[in-house]
Write an enzyme that holds these catalytic residues in place. Structure first.
Site, PDB file in Angstrom:
ATOM      1  N   THR A   1     -13.465 -36.851 -13.701  1.00  0.00           N
ATOM      2  CA  THR A   1     -14.099 -38.072 -13.163  1.00  0.00           C
ATOM      3  C   THR A   1     -13.784 -39.320 -14.004  1.00  0.00           C
ATOM      4  O   THR A   1     -13.995 -40.436 -13.538  1.00  0.00           O
ATOM      5  CB  THR A   1     -15.633 -37.908 -13.159  1.00  0.00           C
TER       6      THR A   1
ATOM      7  N   ASP B   1      -5.387 -37.362 -29.451  1.00  0.00           N
ATOM      8  CA  ASP B   1      -4.472 -36.244 -29.696  1.00  0.00           C
ATOM      9  C   ASP B   1      -3.336 -36.651 -30.624  1.00  0.00           C
ATOM     10  O   ASP B   1      -2.911 -35.878 -31.491  1.00  0.00           O
ATOM     11  CB  ASP B   1      -3.894 -35.726 -28.374  1.00  0.00           C
TER      12      ASP B   1
END
Ligand code: PRP
Ligand code: URA
Length: 209
Positions: free
Chosen positions: A108, A203
């Site tokens: 979402t 990341d």
């Protein structure tokens, strides 16, 4: 959108280009994020209040200005914002640090708060919220909502790369808050990633992918 400041500096542009490159590895990425944060912080802090103190030079006594680092809080949005903290601290080493934990739902793209700890007397501080990426703007809007809820009044945000969608959303929700941005990119893709962007900042900083 007079509270949105797009920093136009060749050093920042150069470093952001290197940050974007897929070939830039984790340690260089971290170093660049820290350096860009320092350069952007320099700009964001240019109206910092000073106080006069008495000092002695080798020639004579004099009254000169210093900044009051005790009145600053740096608040990274976890995780990626952590990469910017040392860059800001190299400018204001006495600043206190708060943390706001927020992750985006992968489907979402709605941000979910999971942690918030701010330094005391937050209403008396200049609060510098740092996060490398402003995509939909949801994470930064919610982080500033929380800081305001806890009493924060003087808030500035620093994001390295922003999408136009995030900039307008943030400015609509927090028109009183200064937002410093190093680059405004083209758009968001279907996964709400910034294009061309730099990928997933968390990341790349922490080497988790
Ligand atoms: C990234 C980034 C911002 C957020 C921006 O964090 O560091 O916090 O996404 O997206 P938005 O403007 O659409 O809210 P992420 O949720 O991936 O968490 P991480 O830093 O822990 O990887
Ligand atoms: N978060 C990131 O790390 N990168 C993006 O492009 C969007 C959100």
């Amino acid at each position: 959108m007079d509270k949105i400041h797009i920093i136009d500096h060749p050093l920042i542009k150069h470093k952001i280009t290197k940050l974007r490159m897929e070939s830039t590895g984790t340690s260089e990425f971290r170093k660049l994020v820290e350096e860009i944060a320092m350069l952007m912080g320099y700009e964001a802090l240019k109206d910092l209040k000073t106080k006069d103190i008495e000092i002695k030079t080798p020639i004579e006594d004099t009254i000169q200005p210093v900044i009051d680092g005790k009145k600053i809080a740096v608040v990274p949005i976890l995780r990626a914002g952590l990469g910017m903290v040392n860059g800001i601290l190299s400018l204001v080493p006495n600043a206190k640090i708060g943390h706001i934990g927020m992750y985006r739902d992968e489907e979402t793209h709605v941000p979910h708060p999971y942690y918030c700890k701010l330094p005391p007397f937050i209403s008396e501080r200049l609060v510098l919220v740092v996060d490398p990426m402003l995509a939909t703007g949801g994470s930064l809007v919610d982080a500033v909502d929380e800081i305001k809820k806890q009493g924060g009044k003087n808030i500035k945000c620093i994001c390295i790369i922003a999408a136009p969608e995030g900039l307008s959303f943030f400015n609509k929700k927090h028109p009183d808050v200064d937002l410093y941005v190093g680059a405004v990119d083209r758009c968001l893709n279907n996964n709400a990633y910034i294009c061309p962007g730099l990928g997933d900042a968390g990341d790349r900083i922490f080497g988790t992918k």
